[in-house]
Motif scaffolding. Sequence first.
Motif: not given
Length: 390
Positions: A259-270, A310-325
């Motif tokens: 979903t376009d609401r997603a974020t991707f965070h790897t705070p390992f050093s923290h 960056r190629g980690l995600v294949t495709e992003v969808f608007p949150d409103g239609t994410f599940q349906k699509e």
Amino acid sequence: MSLVYDSLARWSVAWSPTQVPALGLHAGSPTMRTSQKDFNDAVSQVKLLKEDPGNEVKLKLYALYKQATEGPCNVPKPGMLDFINKTKWDAWNALGSLSKEAARQKYVDLVSSLSTSSKSPSPETPAADRKPPEGNSLVVTSEDGITTIRLNRPTKKNALTTQMYHDIIAALQAASKDESTITVLTGSGDYYCSGNDLTNFTHLSAGGLEEMARSGEVLLRDFVDCLIDFPKPLVAVVNGPAVGISVTILGLFDVVYATDRATFHTPFSHLGQSPEGCSSYTFPKIMGSSKAAEMLLFGKKLTAQEACARGLVTEVFPDGTFQKEVWARLKAYSKLPPNALRISKQIIRKQEKEKLHAVNAEESSVLRERWLSDECMNAIASFLSRKAKL
Ligand SMILES: CCCCCCCCCCC/C=C/C(=O)SCCNC(=O)CCNC(=O)[C@H](O)C(C)(C)COP(=O)(O)OP(=O)(O)OC[C@H]1O[C@@H](n2cnc3c(N)ncnc32)[C@H](O)[C@@H]1OP(=O)(O)O
């Protein structure tokens, strides 16, 4: 932060008015008699609060209660790994030489400020009705040729308990043999997953920290091995923010929809930790070494669009239609011939399987060492005491 919350809740049992120790007041002082009654009333009132006031407030209440009843902190500081007791000790100790009377007054004031902002439940409300049980932390369903493994701890942002790692392994093993064509991992609620449940580190067995780190290493390796070997198309339906191991393992999925609401965070050093899920190998390969370093070393949080670029995600969808699509797309894919999909997936994975297993073993072993480090222990203690949020 359930651990401290639960622990504080347990302390409140000890605050039963009949069990509250004598307050050491001087008999005959009307101000202090009033104060003692107010204090006792406040102690009882805390147990009737309907809304959880949060860990910070509960720690303050604990510290003030101890100061009011026992005076300045007079017990030895618990060891660094005794997270909960150390957090409690720190809070009490921070009150320094505050007098019992002043602590009692502050306690009463604090409870009174809470009571005005939170309605008490009627006395007959059963405790179970105040906080609904969370139910199964993992829900597995199979429909339309798709087996869905859903992380289901929304109130904890789907943080992964040790039991959940075991359950996901079992679910993947079952899915690899069932009739379905595609397997999906997704989350319930607003988060996809907040990564490893940091309270996993507080469940010390008789073997102590070393034993916990050893078993953590084995569990991590088994979990990631299972993803490496998974024989069918594996799809992540990233329904919200993703943190830690839930991000790193994405490099082992075949397709990642977000979903376009997603974020991707790897705070390992923290966290004083190091990358896992084969990300030390897959991330540089997917996005180039410098972009991977920005994420894995410096904990740069990516938006869904950035992760897609960056190629980690294949495709992003608007949150409103994410599940349906997404589900419409997956249903269509699940009609493809299952054997062709399996064989194609396996031939792609075969090229790298050995390498991935070796990377996994090394990352898991490095993490075992990290878990024993002061840097990691301090970071976890800090999260548990709510001093830091990532
Ligand atoms: C040695 C033993 C190990 C055994 C297992 C080994 C297996 C493999 C281990 C692999 C290594 C993995 C590494 C990682 O995944 S590193 C990443 C770890 N995750 C985090 O650091 C995230 C921590 N959480 C946060 O920063 C925030 O909670 C978050 C940004 C995710 C959300 O913030 P928000 O303000 O929106 O919400 P809250 O903080 O109020 O969260 C709601 C409640 O959920 C609890 N929570 C959330 N995430 C976690 C978590 N990861 N672990 C434990 N609890 C979590 C949070 O405390 C709140 O609870 P309370 O309502 O009770 O306070």
